[in-house]
Write an enzyme that holds these catalytic residues in place. Structure first.
Site, PDB file in Angstrom:
ATOM      1  N   GLU A 262       0.853  -1.194   0.000  1.00 14.61           N
ATOM      2  CA  GLU A 262       0.000   0.000   0.000  1.00 14.61           C
ATOM      3  C   GLU A 262       0.884   1.237   0.000  1.00 14.61           C
ATOM      4  O   GLU A 262       1.861   1.311   0.750  1.00 14.61           O
ATOM      5  CB  GLU A 262      -0.892   0.084   1.255  1.00 14.61           C
ATOM      6  CG  GLU A 262      -2.015  -0.902   1.369  1.00 14.61           C
ATOM      7  CD  GLU A 262      -2.831  -0.642   2.646  1.00 14.61           C
ATOM      8  OE1 GLU A 262      -2.757   0.485   3.203  1.00 14.61           O
ATOM      9  OE2 GLU A 262      -3.523  -1.570   3.088  1.00 14.61           O
ATOM     10  N   GLU A 316     -13.744   5.455  -0.374  1.00 14.20           N
ATOM     11  CA  GLU A 316     -14.617   4.517   0.348  1.00 14.20           C
ATOM     12  C   GLU A 316     -15.330   5.270   1.467  1.00 14.20           C
ATOM     13  O   GLU A 316     -14.731   5.611   2.484  1.00 14.20           O
ATOM     14  CB  GLU A 316     -13.793   3.356   0.911  1.00 14.20           C
ATOM     15  CG  GLU A 316     -13.095   2.530  -0.160  1.00 14.20           C
ATOM     16  CD  GLU A 316     -12.139   1.517   0.432  1.00 14.20           C
ATOM     17  OE1 GLU A 316     -12.601   0.513   1.013  1.00 14.20           O
ATOM     18  OE2 GLU A 316     -10.911   1.747   0.333  1.00 14.20           O
ATOM     19  N   LYS A 319     -15.418   4.069   5.485  1.00 17.79           N
ATOM     20  CA  LYS A 319     -14.229   3.792   6.288  1.00 17.79           C
ATOM     21  C   LYS A 319     -14.240   4.655   7.547  1.00 17.79           C
ATOM     22  O   LYS A 319     -14.510   5.856   7.486  1.00 17.79           O
ATOM     23  CB  LYS A 319     -12.957   4.061   5.481  1.00 17.79           C
ATOM     24  CG  LYS A 319     -12.706   3.058   4.366  1.00 17.79           C
ATOM     25  CD  LYS A 319     -11.256   3.064   3.923  1.00 17.79           C
ATOM     26  CE  LYS A 319     -10.374   2.385   4.945  1.00 17.79           C
ATOM     27  NZ  LYS A 319      -8.978   2.248   4.472  1.00 17.79           N
ATOM     28  N   GLU A 325      -9.102   8.958   5.509  1.00 18.10           N
ATOM     29  CA  GLU A 325      -9.319   7.530   5.266  1.00 18.10           C
ATOM     30  C   GLU A 325     -10.353   7.278   4.182  1.00 18.10           C
ATOM     31  O   GLU A 325     -10.340   6.240   3.528  1.00 18.10           O
ATOM     32  CB  GLU A 325      -9.746   6.841   6.566  1.00 18.10           C
ATOM     33  CG  GLU A 325      -8.646   6.698   7.586  1.00 18.10           C
ATOM     34  CD  GLU A 325      -7.538   5.768   7.106  1.00 18.10           C
ATOM     35  OE1 GLU A 325      -7.838   4.699   6.553  1.00 18.10           O
ATOM     36  OE2 GLU A 325      -6.353   6.128   7.277  1.00 18.10           O
TER      37      GLU A 325
END
Length: 397
Positions: A262, A316, A319, A325
């Site tokens: 990541e 997203e 999250k 995030e």
């Protein structure tokens, strides 16, 4: 005229495919959201982007089925909640037989990650399960004759480093040595990579007064020189990777490859998340892709091209945690880019049957080229129905 058209087509296609195909980057496909496109639509998007490596955090059967007969290689994940169960050989084999084996004849599954950032947490019991779970999953793959096809590893935060500067003095936290030594032995025995989740954004956010933004964004900067090796570093990510190599070497291993499972940069954050902007995200990921296209290695490992999975494909919205995030995506869920880093893709507005997939992707490349050629020779502008062909059945961006 016909010969000239054929030559122009050849040149346009050759240039676009060389540039796109050389992109050796993987993408993290997170799904903690309630507004994402269906996996079959995502398969078209990634096909049009020519991205052929995808990392999941589970083994979602809908995703694995949607990518059947594609050229995409998958990393699938076993969450931390599975670790204790995976220490049981019977449960490990049952999981593989249910979540992996049914799909591998049509979908390329190349890796299973057992847990995520386990050693940077506070649960020592979970830490004690990590290596046995990795060993048992590998043993189950061996029993099924899949251990040569699928490798086993786990992903670590760079927080497991006790020292990271200079890179040549990298070392793991001493209290984690008992766990890491066994994991490194496992990697050496199974020829599997050591994965790290590396985010220069966090270092910059925590100390923007001392860390140059240009250094973390791969922009021109004086960089730093490792006083021990005299190697020059012009970006933080490469320094982080070499710190991990040094930490591994300090524990007696020199034949384990470090891969970045990541890395990314958020386009939006809370007021205290300094640097979380669309422009910085564009610079980080765009410059990183340029480095990947050049097959660069790090200063300490110049002959080993960096191997990276960018985080993440989509924003997203579910999250937890700070705003950042939920804003690491290259794309919004509707398929439009959060910022422009030169990638052009196609997200269909509806699901299509597998038999239509190649036709759709072919025309997603062909139509813009045809329009450009027509414009080149006629000078015509497209309006109305002609222009609508660009977006019939999908979005172009």
């Amino acid at each position: 005229m016909a010969t000239l058209l054929r030559l122009l087509l050849l040149l346009i296609f050759a240039d676009s495919f060389v540039n796109i195909s050389s992109l050796g980057v993987g993408i993290n496909y997170g799904q903690i959201a309630n507004n994402l496109p269906s996996p079959s639509r995502v398969a078209y998007l990634l096909g049009s982007l020519n991205i052929s490596r995808v990392k999941l955090y589970d083994a979602d059967p809908n995703v694995l089925t949607a990518f059947a007969n594609s050229n995409v290689e998958f990393v699938v994940g076993l969450g931390n909640e599975y670790l204790q169960k995976m220490t049981d050989p019977n449960q490990a084999q049952a999981w593989i037989q249910q979540h992996v084996q049914p799909y591998i004849s049509q979908t390329k599954i190349k890796c299973i990650t057992v847990g995520n950032e386990v050693l940077s947490g506070n649960d020592t019991q979970l830490m004690s399960f990590l290596l046995p779970a990795m060993q048992t999953v590998y043993g189950a793959l061996s029993n099924l004759g899949l251990n040569k096809e699928i490798y086993v590893t786990t992903a670590h935060s760079t927080g497991i480093l006790g020292n990271s500067f200079p890179p040549s003095a990298g070392a793991f936290q001493q209290d984690l040595a008992e766990y890491i030594q066994g994991i490194l032995n496992f990697h050496a025995q199974t020829n599997s990579p050591f994965l790290i989740n590396a985010y220069p954004f966090f270092a910059y956010k925590d100390d923007p007064g001392q860390i140059a933004l240009s250094y973390v964004l791969f922009q021109p900067n004086p960089g730093m020189v490792d006083p021990i090796t005299n190697l020059h570093y012009d970006n933080m990510l490469y320094a982080q990777i070499d710190s991990v190599y040094s930490a591994i070497k300090a524990m007696g291993h020199t034949n384990i490859q470090v891969k970045v499972s990541e890395t990314g940069w958020p386009s939006k954050g809370d007021p205290n998340e300094v640097g979380a902007t669309p422009e910085n995200a564009r610079l980080y990921n765009g410059n990183l892709l340029s480095r990947i296209e050049q097959n660069q290695g790090t200063p300490a490992k110049p002959s080993i091209p960096i191997d990276i999975f960018v985080f993440a494909l989509f924003n997203e919205n579910l999250k937890p945690g700070p705003m950042s995030e939920r804003n690491y995506g290259l794309y919004y869920p509707d398929g439009t880019p959060v910022y422009n880093i030169g990638l052009q893709g196609y997200l269909p507005r509806m699901d299509y049957s597998a038999s239509q997939k190649n036709v759709i992707l072919f025309f997603s490349f062909l139509l813009p080229v045809a329009f450009l050629i027509y414009q080149f020779f006629t000078g015509a502008e497209f309006e109305g129905k002609a222009a609508d062909l660009f977006i019939s059945g999908g979005e172009r961006f």
